[in-house]
Design an enzyme around this catalytic site. Structure first.
Site, mmCIF file in Angstrom:
data_model
loop_
_atom_site.group_PDB
_atom_site.id
_atom_site.type_symbol
_atom_site.label_atom_id
_atom_site.label_comp_id
_atom_site.label_asym_id
_atom_site.label_seq_id
_atom_site.Cartn_x
_atom_site.Cartn_y
_atom_site.Cartn_z
ATOM 1 N N GLU A 39 -63.095 -14.518 -45.699
ATOM 2 C CA GLU A 39 -61.635 -14.407 -45.669
ATOM 3 C C GLU A 39 -60.886 -15.475 -46.464
ATOM 4 O O GLU A 39 -59.772 -15.848 -46.076
ATOM 5 C CB GLU A 39 -61.142 -14.399 -44.212
ATOM 6 C CG GLU A 39 -61.652 -13.208 -43.431
ATOM 7 C CD GLU A 39 -61.108 -13.124 -42.013
ATOM 8 O OE1 GLU A 39 -60.777 -12.020 -41.601
ATOM 9 O OE2 GLU A 39 -61.039 -14.167 -41.315
ATOM 10 N N TYR A 55 -68.587 -8.136 -31.790
ATOM 11 C CA TYR A 55 -67.535 -9.134 -31.578
ATOM 12 C C TYR A 55 -67.169 -9.165 -30.097
ATOM 13 O O TYR A 55 -66.703 -8.183 -29.526
ATOM 14 C CB TYR A 55 -66.327 -8.848 -32.481
ATOM 15 C CG TYR A 55 -66.467 -9.550 -33.821
ATOM 16 C CD1 TYR A 55 -67.733 -9.754 -34.382
ATOM 17 C CD2 TYR A 55 -65.369 -10.037 -34.516
ATOM 18 C CE1 TYR A 55 -67.888 -10.421 -35.591
ATOM 19 C CE2 TYR A 55 -65.513 -10.701 -35.734
ATOM 20 C CZ TYR A 55 -66.773 -10.890 -36.263
ATOM 21 O OH TYR A 55 -66.922 -11.550 -37.456
ATOM 22 N N ASP A 81 -62.525 -25.045 -38.665
ATOM 23 C CA ASP A 81 -61.604 -23.963 -39.030
ATOM 24 C C ASP A 81 -60.211 -24.563 -39.057
ATOM 25 O O ASP A 81 -60.015 -25.720 -38.654
ATOM 26 C CB ASP A 81 -61.700 -22.796 -38.024
ATOM 27 C CG ASP A 81 -61.371 -21.456 -38.685
ATOM 28 O OD1 ASP A 81 -60.252 -21.316 -39.208
ATOM 29 O OD2 ASP A 81 -62.237 -20.570 -38.682
ATOM 30 N N HIS A 94 -60.423 -20.676 -44.493
ATOM 31 C CA HIS A 94 -60.365 -21.217 -43.122
ATOM 32 C C HIS A 94 -60.514 -22.744 -43.131
ATOM 33 O O HIS A 94 -61.223 -23.304 -42.306
ATOM 34 C CB HIS A 94 -61.470 -20.598 -42.255
ATOM 35 C CG HIS A 94 -61.217 -19.160 -41.888
ATOM 36 N ND1 HIS A 94 -60.508 -18.793 -40.780
ATOM 37 C CD2 HIS A 94 -61.579 -17.998 -42.503
ATOM 38 C CE1 HIS A 94 -60.449 -17.456 -40.713
ATOM 39 N NE2 HIS A 94 -61.084 -16.956 -41.749
HETATM 40 C C1 ACM Z 1 -64.888 -13.317 -39.431
HETATM 41 O O1 ACM Z 1 -64.724 -12.669 -38.392
HETATM 42 N N1 ACM Z 1 -63.835 -13.662 -40.164
HETATM 43 C C2 ACM Z 1 -66.198 -13.729 -39.879
#
Ligand code: ACM
Ligand code: ZN
Length: 669
Positions: free
Chosen positions: A307, A398, A174, A247
């Site tokens: 993203e 999450y 990342d 990313h």
């Molecule tokens: C993510 O939380 N951007 C996969």
């Protein structure tokens, strides 16, 4: 809401009872299969106990693939993957026997036994017949944002395998750091594994630069081989993730030839997105993936896909050329082109890709498995198109969100996802029967931007990872949060004794007290008209959210808070002219989630709905600069007037960080 209100006192009551009941077997130090996580499918406890000698389980009789056992099971309607992991554990005065159809199944039986033995040497006579609800039970560790070494990963494999998690997804790359040795592109580690700033936050504040031999680290191929062997012995698959096309800033800093250019075709722009227009991107990514595939035996190779801003693609001549040549009409299709090409490369090597659900944009690559994180609808859609799906919707899965009251917790990314909520998730809920064969299971994701240490990482993981484990393994009808809570305590005590750092659920503060109380006030149930609409996504209950008596919890999501991606302007009609002595509301602040307090709030009153007079102007006295924690502020004003209409205007003002305004319950008295 009634459900939540009424469930709270009874929850604490039955929890208390459960704890008393638990203390009895612990005092006499006997443990049975009803004490473990995940809760087995079927257990039968009998009179008598057995003390298992030693620690090596050498006295345990293990039978794999016995024909008679297979015949016994043939009347049960089970999926092949369930049979693979099925076991029967029998403990009686003769000792312990494990029967299974495969080595995987026998191992799951050993895990049940070893879990029980870690709580006590004295085991109840019992029979357990057990198999998983889903084939995929995963946890993701983000070792890019803050690097975690092989010892850390192996310690987590130990405890995650104890609760029958069978996939560990490693987010290896990342913006904040590349974490895996790649021989053909050494700058990925010599440059991009080290950064200017020890923590992710320091690095962000320092301009997100990289500097060899400073802060960071990476896994060598030998480290990875060791991790893989360790995981294999524990019947766990490691899924590597190499993130693209977004990313990927660290990749572009190490190898700028993968970046888009300005319109001039030569000046590189280092964003976080690789350039899908240039062949260099495919050459490098494919070579990296070849090394990944050579090392990791996993059928699944995760290629990210989330993203990507795609901003640089809009100006880059190479991207334009690619779109023209391939007949692509949008940047979404350009992303799909990249993912599709990478997917084919991975498939040519006999593997298949997993991607975050954005890989659906612009067309989903054939055979791709979707990791649904933005919600469940993306996963549901992918299944309806015939794709396999792993559910990990952020609102339940999450593990970087706060697990308890934000003011009593270390700084987190935001949100509120306590153990009870993680446990409540059912990945099959709302999925049509016909599509369920494509539902592989569920996964918990621990992003690590705000998790600088190993101890903190464990604190965020546990015990919420156990809720994912039980959700993925146990049949829905066997799930029961109060019973799970009873079983969590001895497990986390065992973990603490063994050097782990789980959150202690006995110290849980719980949801925002205001969210349990229905507030009584003059505007309760009164209609609200909006001159500026509230956010469709964060409606908090819609048209009646601000006068329904319900107040928001710790999270701005899935809660009674109403959000505005704008200034605020609404009017409440009290139904008749009444004395008004107070108008006020709670406001939510979390700059990390782009939610800030209004700079100014004005309260207007009117008797006829046409002529409004400003009764109060409130100026925010709180300096939010540099803050990113979640906190709550009540803005209100004592008044002494008569009115039928109350109009509230909130202004975002000129602060550079302004995004949303969230408020709840316009209280009028
Ligand atoms: C993510 O939380 N951007 C996969
Ligand atoms: Zn480009």
């Amino acid at each position: 809401m009634n459900g939540i209100l009424s469930s709270v006192p009874s929850a604490y009551l039955s929890l208390g009872l459960a704890l008393c009941m638990y203390s009895l077997p612990l005092a006499s130090k006997t443990v049975g299969p009803e004490d473990i996580i995940p809760r087995p499918v079927k257990t039968e406890v009998k009179e008598g106990t057995y003390v298992l000698p030693g620690n090596d389980f050498s006295s345990v009789r293990v039978q794999v693939g016995d024909r008679r056992f297979a015949r016994e099971l043939s009347s049960m309607s089970l999926e092949p993957y369930q049979k693979d992991e099925l076991y029967r554990l029998t403990i009686d005065s003769y000792g312990v026997k494990i029967e299974a159809l495969t080595e995987d199944g026998a191992y799951r039986g050993r895990q049940t036994l070893s879990y029980m033995k870690s709580l006590s040497d004295t085991l109840r006579h019992c029979t357990v017949l057990d198999y998983p609800r889903f084939r995929y039970r995963g946890i993701m560790l983000d070792i890019s944002r803050n690097f975690r070494d092989k010892e850390y990963i192996m310690r987590q494999i130990d405890v995650l395998s104890k609760v029958k998690i069978n996939y560990l997804h490693l987010h290896l790359t990342d913006d904040a750091g590349w974490r895996m040795q790649i021989d053909s592109y050494p700058r990925l580690t010599s440059v991009a594994a080290y950064r200017n700033g020890e923590t992710w936050q320091d690095w962000s504040a320092n301009g997100r630069t990289y500097e060899p031999a400073t802060h960071g680290g990476f896994l060598t191929k030998d480290d990875i081989r060791e991790i893989l062997e360790y995981a294999e012995q524990r019947h766990m698959t490691i899924i590597p993730e190499i993130e693209m096309p977004g990313h990927s800033r660290e990749l572009l800093v190490a190898y700028p030839q993968l970046a888009c250019t300005e319109e001039d075709g030569t000046t590189r722009v280092i964003t976080s997105d690789v350039c899908p227009g240039t062949e260099a991107t495919f050459e490098v990514l494919e070579a990296i993936l070849d090394e990944v595939i050579e090392l990791f035996p996993s059928k699944y190779i995760h290629i990210g896909g989330d993203e990507a801003s795609k901003g640089s693609w809009k100006k880059c001549p190479a991207c334009h050329k690619r779109m023209e040549e391939e007949g692509l009409s949008s940047v979404e299709e350009l992303q799909s082109y990249l993912i599709g090409r990478i997917a084919r490369h991975v498939e040519d090597k006999g593997r298949s890709i997993i991607g975050w659900d954005e890989i659906m944009q612009g067309g989903l690559a054939k055979n791709a498995t979707v990791l649904s994180w933005r919600g469940v609808t993306q996963g549901a859609e992918a299944m309806s198109l015939g794709h396999d799906v792993i559910m990990a919707p952020s609102a339940w899965c999450y593990l970087d969100y706060y697990q308890d009251a934000p003011m009593h917790q270390p700084l987190a990314i935001g949100g509120y996802n306590p153990l009870r909520r993680v446990y409540s998730f059912d990945p099959a809920d709302g999925i049509p029967e016909n599509d369920r064969a494509h539902l592989l299971g569920e996964q918990g994701n621990l992003w690590a931007e705000f998790i600088p240490t190993a101890e903190h990482n464990e604190y965020m993981l546990y015990p919420r990872a156990m809720a994912i484990a039980e959700g993925g393994w146990s049949p829905l009808e066997r799930k029961d949060f109060e019973d799970f809570h009873r079983r969590i305590i001895p497990l986390t005590d065992w973990m603490t004794e063994n050097g782990y750092h789980p959150f202690d659920v006995r110290k849980e503060y719980g949801d925002r007290p205001e969210s349990y109380r229905r507030v009584q006030h003059l505007a309760l149930g009164c209609p609200v008209t909006y001159r500026i609409p509230f956010s469709k996504k964060y409606h908090g209950g819609g048209q009646t959210a601000l006068t329904d008596g319900k107040q928001g919890g710790w999270s701005y999501m899935e809660s009674a808070w109403q959000g505005f991606n704008s200034d605020v302007d609404f009017t409440v009609d009290l139904g008749a002219v009444k004395p008004v002595h107070y108008v006020g509301a709670w406001f939510y602040s979390c700059l990390g989630n782009w939610i800030a307090l209004p700079e100014t709030t004005e309260i207007y009153l009117s008797t006829d709905g046409e002529n409004f007079e400003c009764a109060s102007t409130l100026t925010c006295q709180i300096d939010e600069t540099g803050r990113r924690d979640t906190f709550f502020s009540m803005f209100g004003s004592p008044l002494n007037a008569e009115a039928r209409y109350v109009r509230v205007k909130c202004y975002r003002g000129t602060k550079p960080y302004h995004g949303f305004i969230f408020l709840d319950e316009l209280v009028v008295n």
